[in-house]
Design an enzyme around this catalytic site. Structure first.
Site, PDB file in Angstrom:
ATOM      1  CG  ASP A 183      -1.886   1.147   1.280  1.00 47.59           C
ATOM      2  OD1 ASP A 183      -1.852   1.991   0.360  1.00 47.59           O
ATOM      3  OD2 ASP A 183      -2.680   1.208   2.240  1.00 47.59           O
ATOM      4  CG  ASP A 201      -3.568   3.490  -3.200  1.00 43.28           C
ATOM      5  OD1 ASP A 201      -4.482   2.829  -3.719  1.00 43.28           O
ATOM      6  OD2 ASP A 201      -3.708   4.136  -2.144  1.00 43.28           O
ATOM      7  CD  GLU A 202      -5.153  -0.309  -0.554  1.00 39.07           C
ATOM      8  OE1 GLU A 202      -5.319  -1.445  -0.055  1.00 39.07           O
ATOM      9  OE2 GLU A 202      -5.907   0.654  -0.327  1.00 39.07           O
TER      10      GLU A 202
END
Length: 415
Positions: free
Chosen positions: A9, A105-106
């Protein structure tokens, strides 16, 4: 065989990218926010300097500035964020091809087959963390576990720039005290139901009898009980895996508040046309219609209805959407944003029982009209042909919902 799963993350991703692009802003409170002119004026993400002031994701810009008068507000640059996301993905690919995104973003990574080459999963996590920091100039928090759900709890456990291992030996010690909201797919509504029966931590959820949870939450109760006990067998999908599309939807924050049914009907026509056009591109029809509304207090409502027969008629989806609005929305406050979704997609070529009923004839007629409109718009542009109703409101009627898409995270269940 024990799996080794990482959840990576990237911390305050949008804000981190902007600070990398604008070094002069590194030591200032910063938030990436939507456009106030288009009424999308909310905080998308804030950096770690702004957060102690109380600036949070989803907060209106004016509220954020009240809490932090020195806040620097930057508009989003999705193209740049996608570029950084792809560069991070290239780093992950050096260690495994089993990479599943959960937004820009993950990502989950299954490195079970990589430990023989690169060392144990903690060593791999440290290498990835250092490379993201050195090559991209931003930081990431990484969770390490034997399943996806627990790995995500690990990445959320300590931020920024941290690596957290959660295994069977320390699971209860680390996870049980966490608030129940920290568990994936426990949103505000579910958390409220759980707290109403005395469940405020993941540990209490894990120890609750599963039949109690099923009575309270339906089949999702059993799923959350499994997650709370650190059990999850869902695989990390390979990079080249293409999931079946189960639903198509679109939503819009309107340039002015919707104050009556006429306003809602106009917006539903716009949304239904874009949703149905997308279904025809997928050679699909939907079996369920779902509406979503959010009022000016930012309180939301979702309702759905099963169709008598699969459809990709914008007229039918609008009519069903209006029926759901009339039944469920009481107009205590105006509507700020509205969405429409066609779910339970089936193949358009799938055999359908022949019918002589007027409703079925009408559906077929409207679907053929919609297909003709698709062809005209493809050739002459979206605004080349429109419903006359849209000219009754120049502000709402000029919205191009088909081309005004937003990047949304990928859902865990692939829906």
């Amino acid at each position: 065989m024990v799996r080794h799963i990482l959840h990576c993350d990237m911390n305050c991703f949008y804000a981190a990218v902007e600070m990398q692009r604008h070094p002069e802003l590194r030591n200032k409170p910063l938030a990436v926010c939507g456009s106030q002119e288009e009424r999308h004026g909310i905080v998308l993400t804030a950096n770690y300097i702004a957060k102690p002031y109380g600036v949070k994701t989803g907060m209106a810009i004016w509220q954020a500035r009240q809490k932090c008068p020195a806040l620097v507000v930057i508009p989003p640059d999705m193209g740049e964020y996608i570029r950084f996301s792809r560069m991070a993905h290239e780093i992950y690919e050096d260690y495994t091809d089993q990479i599943e995104p959960f937004g820009l973003d993950e990502n989950w990574l299954d490195v079970t087959g990589s430990v023989g080459l690169f060392g144990d999963p903690m060593h791999i996590a440290k290498e990835i963390s250092e490379r993201i920091k050195f090559e991209l100039g931003i930081t990431a928090s990484i969770g390490v576990s034997d399943n996806k759900i627990t790995a995500k709890l690990g990445s959320d456990y300590k931020k920024p720039d941290a690596i957290t291992y959660i295994g069977q030996e320390n699971y209860k010690e680390v996870v049980y005290p966490l608030p129940v909201e920290d568990l994936l797919y426990v949103g505000p509504a579910t958390a409220k139901k759980l707290r109403a029966i005395g469940i405020s931590t993941i540990g209490r959820l894990a120890e609750c009898p599963v039949d109690v949870l099923i009575r309270r939450l339906g089949k999702m109760g059993a799923v959350l009980h499994t997650f709370a006990n650190g059990r999850d067998i869902s695989p990390v999908q390979r990079t080249d895996h293409i999931p079946n599309i189960k639903s198509v939807g679109n939503s819009a924050t309107t340039p002015r508040d919707l104050e009556n049914e006429a306003d809602v009907k106009l917006m539903l026509y716009l949304l239904a046309e874009s949703v149905c056009a997308r279904m025809r591109e997928l050679a699909s029809r939907c079996t369920t219609v779902e509406i979503y509304v959010r009022d000016t207090r930012l309180s939301s409502l979702t309702r759905q209805k099963k169709l008598k027969a699969p459809s990709c008629s914008s007229q039918e989806l609008t009519e069903v959407g209006m029926e759901l609005i009339r039944r469920n929305y009481h107009w205590d406050y105006p509507i700020r944003s509205i969405g429409l979704r066609g779910a339970g997609l089936v193949e358009a070529q799938e055999s359908v029982q022949l019918s002589l009923y007027d409703d079925d004839k009408r559906r077929d007629k409207w679907e053929r009209i919609d297909a003709t409109i698709d062809s005209l718009r493809q050739r002459y542009g979206y605004m080349s042909i429109r419903r006359a109703l849209l000219d009754t409101d120049p502000l709402l009627g000029r919205i191009n919902v088909k081309d005004g898409h937003t990047v949304h995270p990928v859902g865990f269940f692939g829906g």
